[in-house]
Design a protein around this motif. Structure first.
Motif, PDB file in Angstrom:
ATOM      1  N   GLN A  91       0.806  -1.206   0.000  1.00 51.41           N
ATOM      2  CA  GLN A  91       0.000   0.000   0.000  1.00 51.41           C
ATOM      3  C   GLN A  91       0.844   1.264   0.000  1.00 51.41           C
ATOM      4  O   GLN A  91       0.441   2.290  -0.562  1.00 51.41           O
ATOM      5  CB  GLN A  91      -0.934   0.003   1.229  1.00 51.41           C
ATOM      6  N   LEU A  92       2.025   1.216   0.631  1.00 43.58           N
ATOM      7  CA  LEU A  92       2.836   2.411   0.800  1.00 43.58           C
ATOM      8  C   LEU A  92       3.804   2.665  -0.349  1.00 43.58           C
ATOM      9  O   LEU A  92       4.296   3.781  -0.507  1.00 43.58           O
ATOM     10  CB  LEU A  92       3.614   2.335   2.119  1.00 43.58           C
ATOM     11  N   THR A  93       4.114   1.652  -1.149  1.00 41.83           N
ATOM     12  CA  THR A  93       5.136   1.791  -2.192  1.00 41.83           C
ATOM     13  C   THR A  93       4.503   1.686  -3.576  1.00 41.83           C
ATOM     14  O   THR A  93       3.360   1.254  -3.732  1.00 41.83           O
ATOM     15  CB  THR A  93       6.221   0.703  -2.037  1.00 41.83           C
ATOM     16  N   GLN A  94       5.316   2.082  -4.557  1.00 39.28           N
ATOM     17  CA  GLN A  94       4.856   1.988  -5.944  1.00 39.28           C
ATOM     18  C   GLN A  94       4.774   0.552  -6.419  1.00 39.28           C
ATOM     19  O   GLN A  94       3.937   0.214  -7.250  1.00 39.28           O
ATOM     20  CB  GLN A  94       5.800   2.768  -6.866  1.00 39.28           C
ATOM     21  N   GLY A  95       5.646  -0.278  -5.955  1.00 38.36           N
ATOM     22  CA  GLY A  95       5.651  -1.676  -6.357  1.00 38.36           C
ATOM     23  C   GLY A  95       6.590  -2.469  -5.483  1.00 38.36           C
ATOM     24  O   GLY A  95       7.497  -1.941  -4.837  1.00 38.36           O
ATOM     25  N   TRP A  96       6.349  -3.760  -5.442  1.00 43.11           N
ATOM     26  CA  TRP A  96       7.213  -4.639  -4.659  1.00 43.11           C
ATOM     27  C   TRP A  96       7.221  -6.006  -5.328  1.00 43.11           C
ATOM     28  O   TRP A  96       6.404  -6.310  -6.194  1.00 43.11           O
ATOM     29  CB  TRP A  96       6.722  -4.746  -3.209  1.00 43.11           C
ATOM     30  N   GLY A  97       8.182  -6.824  -4.940  1.00 38.18           N
ATOM     31  CA  GLY A  97       8.270  -8.156  -5.519  1.00 38.18           C
ATOM     32  C   GLY A  97       9.374  -8.967  -4.879  1.00 38.18           C
ATOM     33  O   GLY A  97      10.084  -8.512  -3.968  1.00 38.18           O
ATOM     34  N   THR A  98       9.507 -10.183  -5.391  1.00 36.51           N
ATOM     35  CA  THR A  98      10.508 -11.124  -4.885  1.00 36.51           C
ATOM     36  C   THR A  98      11.257 -11.714  -6.057  1.00 36.51           C
ATOM     37  O   THR A  98      10.643 -12.059  -7.075  1.00 36.51           O
ATOM     38  CB  THR A  98       9.840 -12.247  -4.087  1.00 36.51           C
ATOM     39  N   ARG A  99      12.565 -11.833  -5.939  1.00 36.11           N
ATOM     40  CA  ARG A  99      13.342 -12.535  -6.949  1.00 36.11           C
ATOM     41  C   ARG A  99      14.247 -13.547  -6.272  1.00 36.11           C
ATOM     42  O   ARG A  99      14.796 -13.297  -5.195  1.00 36.11           O
ATOM     43  CB  ARG A  99      14.147 -11.553  -7.799  1.00 36.11           C
ATOM     44  N   GLN A 100      14.344 -14.684  -6.917  1.00 37.74           N
ATOM     45  CA  GLN A 100      15.198 -15.743  -6.413  1.00 37.74           C
ATOM     46  C   GLN A 100      16.639 -15.512  -6.860  1.00 37.74           C
ATOM     47  O   GLN A 100      16.887 -15.056  -7.985  1.00 37.74           O
ATOM     48  CB  GLN A 100      14.712 -17.098  -6.921  1.00 37.74           C
ATOM     49  N   THR A 101      17.557 -15.805  -5.990  1.00 41.81           N
ATOM     50  CA  THR A 101      18.981 -15.717  -6.300  1.00 41.81           C
ATOM     51  C   THR A 101      19.609 -17.093  -6.116  1.00 41.81           C
ATOM     52  O   THR A 101      18.959 -18.038  -5.664  1.00 41.81           O
ATOM     53  CB  THR A 101      19.675 -14.687  -5.395  1.00 41.81           C
ATOM     54  N   THR A 102      20.871 -17.206  -6.457  1.00 41.92           N
ATOM     55  CA  THR A 102      21.542 -18.506  -6.309  1.00 41.92           C
ATOM     56  C   THR A 102      21.731 -18.888  -4.846  1.00 41.92           C
ATOM     57  O   THR A 102      21.886 -20.069  -4.526  1.00 41.92           O
ATOM     58  CB  THR A 102      22.915 -18.449  -7.004  1.00 41.92           C
ATOM     59  N   LYS A 103      21.655 -17.907  -3.942  1.00 47.99           N
ATOM     60  CA  LYS A 103      21.881 -18.201  -2.523  1.00 47.99           C
ATOM     61  C   LYS A 103      20.655 -17.871  -1.673  1.00 47.99           C
ATOM     62  O   LYS A 103      20.765 -17.762  -0.461  1.00 47.99           O
ATOM     63  CB  LYS A 103      23.078 -17.390  -2.018  1.00 47.99           C
ATOM     64  N   GLY A 104      19.493 -17.683  -2.304  1.00 49.42           N
ATOM     65  CA  GLY A 104      18.316 -17.389  -1.505  1.00 49.42           C
ATOM     66  C   GLY A 104      17.340 -16.547  -2.288  1.00 49.42           C
ATOM     67  O   GLY A 104      17.023 -16.844  -3.446  1.00 49.42           O
ATOM     68  N   LYS A 105      16.862 -15.465  -1.647  1.00 56.48           N
ATOM     69  CA  LYS A 105      15.866 -14.603  -2.289  1.00 56.48           C
ATOM     70  C   LYS A 105      16.113 -13.167  -1.873  1.00 56.48           C
ATOM     71  O   LYS A 105      16.818 -12.886  -0.894  1.00 56.48           O
ATOM     72  CB  LYS A 105      14.452 -15.021  -1.871  1.00 56.48           C
ATOM     73  N   THR A 106      15.506 -12.257  -2.615  1.00 53.21           N
ATOM     74  CA  THR A 106      15.552 -10.826  -2.316  1.00 53.21           C
ATOM     75  C   THR A 106      14.137 -10.272  -2.438  1.00 53.21           C
ATOM     76  O   THR A 106      13.459 -10.493  -3.450  1.00 53.21           O
ATOM     77  CB  THR A 106      16.477 -10.081  -3.294  1.00 53.21           C
ATOM     78  N   ILE A 107      13.704  -9.580  -1.379  1.00 53.35           N
ATOM     79  CA  ILE A 107      12.425  -8.880  -1.411  1.00 53.35           C
ATOM     80  C   ILE A 107      12.726  -7.397  -1.622  1.00 53.35           C
ATOM     81  O   ILE A 107      13.538  -6.820  -0.896  1.00 53.35           O
ATOM     82  CB  ILE A 107      11.631  -9.095  -0.111  1.00 53.35           C
TER      83      ILE A 107
END
Length: 835
Positions: free
Chosen positions: A810-826
């Motif tokens: 609700q507070l940001t323009q957009g958000w998401g998740t991407r997988q990396t070779t060692k985990g994830k990034t939100i």
């Protein structure tokens, strides 16, 4: 019989007999001609009336079509509010006064003229009182414009008008039938009279034949026998006397025998010359069929026509085509009749005729040719109509020595494409026999011109589809500066399945994509569009390049299983996996780390131009083409300096029949190394160096100059996996935002960081990393080594948790998740306050 003075009598002579017989024949023939002239007069009158009726019917149909265009355009606009529907409506309004006057003028009777006037008034009332107010109301978004009552009123008026048109056309056809019946009755009477005359003529001929046998044949036989004996040397032979005075002069005919033989010889020579003339004309027509239409270019075909007629038929030839033909469109009645001279040829280059690329405004006689047949000007000095429109140009043509001309329309499939003019300055003017040959030559060339026009239209359509499926405008990216080119192949199908794309990713990264679908034509373009959509969909998931290609390969396999089989493949818009239908290169560049990760599925590796001006081809693993399945794709990592140029391309750029791909890659590197002021200029240099004007395959080229995000715009911290560190993370973020002068964004980012770090500590696995990226937006990223991705859910009234990601969304323009070779990034992205 005639009475002699002494009371005797003698028979009529040959002259008297011939005069008498000729008199009877003249009377019978005169009667026959009188009847024939009457029939011809009736037929001519009927033809004129029939032509007038047909024109009246045609004008009525045209005006009725304008009424339909008015009603269809206004209804489409009222329903959809799309201004495109008003184009036929506006065109019908503008052309209505002219068509109405023509409709009224073509009425063939006072009753029809009265009905035509009523129809014109009703149509004018329909436009003025209903159609125009309705469109204006629709433009004002007046709801009354779409009411059933208004629609029913319009339908009632149009139906009433169309019923009047039907009455008008029916009456006109009835009058035409009545005239036909009257003409048929006159023809029947003529047949009866002709039969009676034929019977009398036959009797007269029989009588004349008997008289000729007695008065001429018998004496001539005796004279022939005497001549034969004379030829054998019988000098004593005498021609028996005859009461026919003309037979007595038979001996004088022997003296004219030599003259008769000479006349026969002259006629034989004339016939031989005529045969030679016809042979040359046939040879010229054969040459036209072979040399005209060798390509599928309209202007080239016109030049071939101008070239083939000189000097065998004309001294100069000019070809003028209608403007729609040059665009590949089909000319229509009432459309633009401007002509452009596309070809000119002659025995000399200094003829005062308009040259190619000149626009020729068609004068009256040119318009008549476009709508009629060939025109012969055997003597241009006496052709006032030809010289009336451009007297100065006509004077120069006459002074040059050009004396005659044939203007012939270029017509194919009933459509007029332009005109061709044949000019002569040699001794011997054009004659009626030359007109038929000019029409035959123009007819053969018109088919070739029409084929080229249709190819141009089909190729333009395919190009429009291809360019619509390709990116219309490459978006601005912080990570790279991009420029691109798409060049279709010069084949019958033209476009193919080559494509490129630039896709923004999270963290200011960017994906650069280039691919190639096998084949050409609309099927390949449609398959390319589906493939590009699939890549964009998978890119939104933020997968690594090798994983994205794996998913894309599986998707193609699934789609090909549901597509038509080999016997139906021609009608499908996809490709089967057995055809190895597509290749793709997917690269991701990160402006923070300046690293580029790429993977390729059967596609050539890209080229890299370093800032020092040296270019090389990237080495790495090339995976199998898409659609094979079961084989792995491997990623290749590159570290690029800021200002490096990454060149992605399809095989049509570096591979050709006359050039091996290794040679093409070397030439590509050489072209990239040439100095260029901009990427656009570099694109032109590459395509100009490696491609010819007649490329056999289409080409896609994408150049990307890398940028590096300044170190001062990125802040990274390691956060221990302890709940008490959430407060420390907020403090670090606040301090960094103050240092950047972004105090106004502190509240939102502090709250977002608190939620993301708390979730990472609670549900993720250490180490935890917090990163802020400042660009034209503010990006916040929290990474951990857990591969479990969070899911947005709506918390219930009495739930104690579950509101964190909802709050972030609700507070940001957009958000998401991407997988990396060692985990994830939100990640989440927040707009910066306006400065």
């Amino acid at each position: 019989m005639r009475t002699r003075p002494g009371g005797g009598s003698r028979r009529l002579g040959l002259t008297g007999t011939s005069v008498l017989a000729s008199g009877f024949l003249a009377v019978l023939i005169g009667v026959a001609f009188a009847v024939l002239l009457q029939v011809i007069g009736d037929a001519r009158g009927f033809t004129a009336d029939a032509r007038a009726s047909r024109e009246a019917i045609t004008d009525a149909s045209t005006l009725e079509q304008h009424l339909i265009d008015l009603e269809t355009g206004q209804r489409g606009f009222v329903i959809t509010r799309d201004e495109a529907f008003l184009q036929p409506w506006q065109a019908a309004r503008e052309s209505y006064p002219t068509e109405a006057r023509r409709f009224l003028a073509s009425a063939t009777s006072p009753q029809q003229r009265r009905l035509a006037g009523e129809i014109n008034r009703d149509i004018g009332s329909f436009i003025r009182d209903y159609s125009v107010p309705l469109v204006e109301a629709a433009r004002r978004d007046d709801p009354a414009a779409s009411s059933p009552a208004v629609t029913a009123e319009g339908k009632r008026r149009v139906d009433a008008l169309r019923a009047r048109f039907t009455t008008y056309i029916t009456d006109e056809r009835a009058e035409l039938q009545d005239r036909q019946d009257a003409t048929d009755s006159s023809a029947q009477r003529a047949v009866v009279v002709a039969c009676a005359g034929l019977a009398g003529l036959t009797g007269l001929i029989v009588t004349l034949t008997v008289l000729q046998h007695r008065a001429i044949v018998r004496p001539l036989r005796r004279a022939a026998a005497a001549a034969g004996r004379l030829a054998k040397g019988d000098l004593e032979v005498q021609v028996p006397s005859s009461r026919v005075e003309e037979v007595a002069a038979l001996a004088a005919s022997f003296n004219t025998m030599a003259e008769s033989l000479q006349d026969s010889r002259a006629r034989t020579e004339e016939a031989r010359e005529r045969l030679e003339f016809l042979y040359k004309r046939l040879e010229l027509l054969y040459g036209a069929s072979v040399s005209v239409g060798t390509g599928l270019d309209v202007e080239q075909t016109a030049r071939e026509l101008a070239r083939v007629a000189v000097p065998g038929f004309a001294d100069f030839t000019t070809v003028d085509l209608l403007e729609p033909v040059l665009r590949g469109d089909e000319p229509t009645a009432g459309a633009d009749t401007r002509l452009r001279r596309v070809a000119a040829d002659g025995v000399r280059d200094d003829a005062p005729l308009a040259g190619p690329a000149d626009w020729v405004s068609p004068p009256h006689e040119a318009r008549a040719t476009l709508s009629g047949g060939a025109r012969l000007d055997a003597d241009l000095r006496n052709s006032t109509e030809w010289a009336s429109d451009q007297p100065e140009a006509a004077a120069r043509v006459l002074a040059y020595g050009i004396h005659s001309r044939i203007r012939t329309p270029l017509q194919a499939r009933g459509v007029t494409l332009g005109t061709v003019d044949f000019w002569r300055s040699r001794p011997g003017r054009f004659g009626p026999d030359d007109v038929a040959f000019a029409e035959e030559l123009a007819a053969k060339a018109a088919v070739a011109v029409d084929n080229a026009r249709r190819f141009t239209r089909e190729r333009s359509t395919a190009l429009a589809l291809q360019r619509h499926l390709l990116p219309q405008r490459l978006p601005y990216q912080t990570a790279v500066e991009v420029a691109s080119r798409y060049l279709p192949a010069w084949t019958r199908t033209g476009v193919g399945g080559d494509w490129y794309d630039v896709i923004p990713l999270s963290g200011r990264r960017v994906a650069l994509v280039v691919g190639d679908v096998v084949g050409h034509g609309l099927q390949a373009s449609a398959a390319m569009g589906r493939l590009r959509t699939a890549v964009r969909t998978l890119a939104d998931v933020d997968l690594p390049p090798d994983e994205l290609l794996t998913h894309l390969d599986d998707l193609i396999l699934h789609l090909s299983e549901g597509e038509p089989g080999d016997d139906e493949g021609e009608d499908g818009f996809w490709f089967s996996s057995a055809d190895l239908g597509a290749t793709c290169l997917y690269a991701v560049y990160d402006p923070v780390s300046r690293r580029c990760t790429l993977a390729t599925a059967g596609h050539p590796m890209p080229a890299v131009l370093a800032p020092d001006g040296t270019a090389r081809i990237v080495s790495g693993h090339v995976g199998p083409p898409l659609g094979v399945g079961g084989l792995p794709f491997e990623a290749t990592d590159l570290e690029l300096d800021a200002g490096s140029v990454l060149a992605l391309y399809t095989d049509g750029l570096v591979e050709a029949r006359h050039r091996d791909i290794d040679v093409g890659l070397a030439e590509l590197c050489g072209a990239l190394e040439q100095p260029a002021e901009s990427l656009e200029e570099a694109c032109d240099t590459v395509t100009g160096s490696l491609l010819t004007d007649r490329a056999a395959d289409d080409v896609a080229l994408l150049l990307a100059r890398t940028r590096a995000l300044p170190a001062g715009h990125v802040a990274t911290w390691q956060i221990p996996a302890e709940p008490v560190q959430v407060e420390r993370a907020r403090k670090l973020v606040v301090e960094q935002l103050d240092a950047w002068g972004l105090t106004e964004a502190t509240f939102v980012i502090e709250l977002v960081v608190s939620e993301l770090v708390t979730n990472a500590i609670r549900y993720g696995q250490p180490p935890i990393r917090l990163r802020l990226i400042r660009d034209h937006t503010l990006i916040c990223e929290v990474s951990d080594t857990s591969s479990t991705a969070p899911h947005l859910r709506r918390a219930r009234a009495f739930d104690e948790g579950g509101r964190g990601l909802l709050l972030v969304a609700q507070l940001t323009q957009g958000w998401g998740t991407r997988q990396t070779t060692k985990g994830k990034t939100i990640w989440c992205e927040q707009a910066l306050p306006a400065v």
